[in-house]
Write an enzyme that holds these catalytic residues in place. Structure first.
Site, PDB file in Angstrom:
ATOM      1  N   GLY A 126       0.813  -1.216   0.000  1.00 48.89           N
ATOM      2  CA  GLY A 126       0.000   0.000   0.000  1.00 48.89           C
ATOM      3  C   GLY A 126       0.841   1.257   0.000  1.00 48.89           C
ATOM      4  O   GLY A 126       0.372   2.330   0.402  1.00 48.89           O
ATOM      5  N   TRP A 165      -0.463   4.490  -1.942  1.00 47.29           N
ATOM      6  CA  TRP A 165      -1.602   5.131  -1.289  1.00 47.29           C
ATOM      7  C   TRP A 165      -1.159   5.945  -0.074  1.00 47.29           C
ATOM      8  O   TRP A 165      -1.546   7.116   0.080  1.00 47.29           O
ATOM      9  CB  TRP A 165      -2.619   4.079  -0.882  1.00 47.29           C
ATOM     10  CG  TRP A 165      -3.933   4.636  -0.407  1.00 47.29           C
ATOM     11  CD1 TRP A 165      -4.428   5.902  -0.624  1.00 47.29           C
ATOM     12  CD2 TRP A 165      -4.916   3.947   0.362  1.00 47.29           C
ATOM     13  NE1 TRP A 165      -5.667   6.039  -0.043  1.00 47.29           N
ATOM     14  CE2 TRP A 165      -5.990   4.855   0.566  1.00 47.29           C
ATOM     15  CE3 TRP A 165      -5.016   2.654   0.862  1.00 47.29           C
ATOM     16  CZ2 TRP A 165      -7.138   4.504   1.280  1.00 47.29           C
ATOM     17  CZ3 TRP A 165      -6.158   2.304   1.569  1.00 47.29           C
ATOM     18  CH2 TRP A 165      -7.206   3.220   1.781  1.00 47.29           C
ATOM     19  N   HIS A 189      12.171   1.069   1.718  1.00 41.84           N
ATOM     20  CA  HIS A 189      11.868  -0.335   2.004  1.00 41.84           C
ATOM     21  C   HIS A 189      12.941  -0.933   2.918  1.00 41.84           C
ATOM     22  O   HIS A 189      12.873  -2.112   3.258  1.00 41.84           O
ATOM     23  CB  HIS A 189      11.832  -1.153   0.708  1.00 41.84           C
ATOM     24  CG  HIS A 189      10.639  -0.901  -0.164  1.00 41.84           C
ATOM     25  ND1 HIS A 189       9.366  -0.699   0.333  1.00 41.84           N
ATOM     26  CD2 HIS A 189      10.521  -0.857  -1.527  1.00 41.84           C
ATOM     27  CE1 HIS A 189       8.524  -0.528  -0.680  1.00 41.84           C
ATOM     28  NE2 HIS A 189       9.197  -0.610  -1.799  1.00 41.84           N
ATOM     29  N   SER A 210       0.163  -9.558  -4.759  1.00 40.43           N
ATOM     30  CA  SER A 210       0.479  -8.294  -5.417  1.00 40.43           C
ATOM     31  C   SER A 210       1.923  -8.292  -5.920  1.00 40.43           C
ATOM     32  O   SER A 210       2.215  -7.818  -7.029  1.00 40.43           O
ATOM     33  CB  SER A 210       0.251  -7.129  -4.454  1.00 40.43           C
ATOM     34  OG  SER A 210       0.483  -5.896  -5.086  1.00 40.43           O
ATOM     35  N   LYS A 215      -5.313  -3.511  -7.846  1.00 42.31           N
ATOM     36  CA  LYS A 215      -6.654  -3.603  -7.264  1.00 42.31           C
ATOM     37  C   LYS A 215      -6.752  -2.852  -5.944  1.00 42.31           C
ATOM     38  O   LYS A 215      -7.737  -2.172  -5.673  1.00 42.31           O
ATOM     39  CB  LYS A 215      -7.055  -5.065  -7.045  1.00 42.31           C
ATOM     40  CG  LYS A 215      -7.353  -5.840  -8.322  1.00 42.31           C
ATOM     41  CD  LYS A 215      -7.859  -7.242  -7.989  1.00 42.31           C
ATOM     42  CE  LYS A 215      -8.195  -8.025  -9.250  1.00 42.31           C
ATOM     43  NZ  LYS A 215      -8.688  -9.384  -8.923  1.00 42.31           N
ATOM     44  N   GLY A 216      -5.738  -3.019  -5.084  1.00 37.14           N
ATOM     45  CA  GLY A 216      -5.744  -2.353  -3.795  1.00 37.14           C
ATOM     46  C   GLY A 216      -6.781  -2.881  -2.826  1.00 37.14           C
ATOM     47  O   GLY A 216      -7.148  -2.204  -1.870  1.00 37.14           O
TER      48      GLY A 216
END
Length: 343
Positions: A83, A86, A152, A182, A309-310
């Site tokens: 995520g 976002w 990360h 994902s 898609k999330g």
């Protein structure tokens, strides 16, 4: 004269420093244990307990050696495919709402991908490609505060200046089953971009469960940030992707308060800024923007790859019962006794 010579020595030639760093990193990479990579990299390198794509190693080393943190810095930390896009968009919009109201017709998020507006330290700023004469030491001292960066890099491998300065770190984590699905899709898009055949779900799953994935093992990555959030309550905020999906407004307000930009009652109730930011940063809005439909990442991959898609629970459409049992067992074993549960 002596003082002038001392000052000249102190001001290292950027090109020489860059070349020196490059050579040291090249030697270090050659000495590290290696495994086959997932996507466009040649292999993964095992460094300080985690697996890094070889093309990103110089950037990771350079961040550790050269990044000078400020107390006002805001760091968004994630494992890949948790995520990141976002939460970057939400934080950028919240922190910069004074300069760029969410309804502003020329808001940066309308013309730039969140990955550019909140750049990764090790992927974008401290350049990571292993080629000669490539500048891996950026000049970011001139950037105004607060600086927003993404990473990360596991907590235990962050530069010491980031820990000592008190920079605020927001860590977003996600159910490993959704992360895997994902990650598998994303890496196959990267493979297609360089004409590599797709990685089968079972082959990718086996590597993921063994911990051999980008910045993996996934569970170890989550745990080091979880422990940091318990030990450093004022510095590390640990939030769940599933919670962000279920209550985006509540999580956004909590995150904004944590990084020092709380919403006032007037902003929230009278101006409706929280709801406006959520609409601006929604999956539907961001994925429909021209920049995210046709723009390209520095890797050559289109930005649309960051908007698959999330959704929560999409793993149910891809994982077999045996795969689910295996990943749940690993999660239970890894997190046992740590008080950490997934939705």
């Amino acid at each position: 004269m002596a003082e002038a010579e001392a000052e000249a020595e102190a001001e290292a030639d950027p090109k020489e420093e860059n070349e020196s760093s490059y050579q040291r990193y090249k030697i270090l990479i050659s000495s590290l244990p290696k495994e086959e990579g997932w996507a466009s990299e040649n292999y993964f390198c095992h460094y300080q307990g985690f697996w890094y794509p070889d093309i990103l190693c110089p950037g990771v080393f350079a961040v550790q050696d050269h990044f000078k943190a400020r107390s006002s810095d805001i760091i968004i930390a994630t494992t890949p495919k948790s995520g990141t896009t976002w939460i970057k968009a939400l934080l950028f919009a919240a922190v910069n709402r004074g300069m760029y109201p969410p309804t502003y017709n020329h808001h940066p998020l309308l013309s730039e991908n969140p990955q550019l507006l909140v750049p990764f330290l090790e992927l974008r700023l401290y350049k990571s490609k292993i080629i000669p004469d490539f500048d891996i030491l950026p000049d970011i001292e001139t950037l105004p505060s607060p600086r927003l960066f993404g990473t990360h890099i596991p907590f235990t491998s962050l530069p010491q200046s980031m820990i000592d300065s008190g920079s605020r770190i927001v860590y977003l984590y996600r159910n490993p089953k959704d992360v895997f699905v994902s990650m598998w899709h994303f890496n196959n898009k990267m493979r297609a971009a360089v004409s590599k055949p797709p990685l089968s779900a079972m082959e990718a799953f086996d590597r993921f469960c063994k911990g051999v994935s980008q910045f993996g093992p996934f569970w170890d990555h989550v745990l080091v940030y979880w422990r940091a959030s318990l030990e450093r309550l004022q510095q590390v905020l640990f939030i769940k992707y599933e919670e962000l999906q279920a209550d985006p407004g509540g999580v956004l307000k909590r995150v904004a308060h944590f990084v020092g930009f709380p919403f006032t009652s007037e902003e929230e109730k009278e101006q409706g800024l929280v709801d406006k930011i959520l609409r601006l940063c929604s999956f539907e809005n961001l994925s429909s923007l021209e920049v995210n439909k046709t723009g390209k990442h520095s890797s050559g991959l289109g930005y649309e790859a960051f908007f698959r898609k999330g959704k929560v629970g999409d793993w149910a459409n891809y994982l077999t019962s045996e795969m689910i049992e295996r990943i749940d067992q690993i999660t239970e074993e890894k997190f046992h006794g740590h008080g950490l549960k997934f939705c």
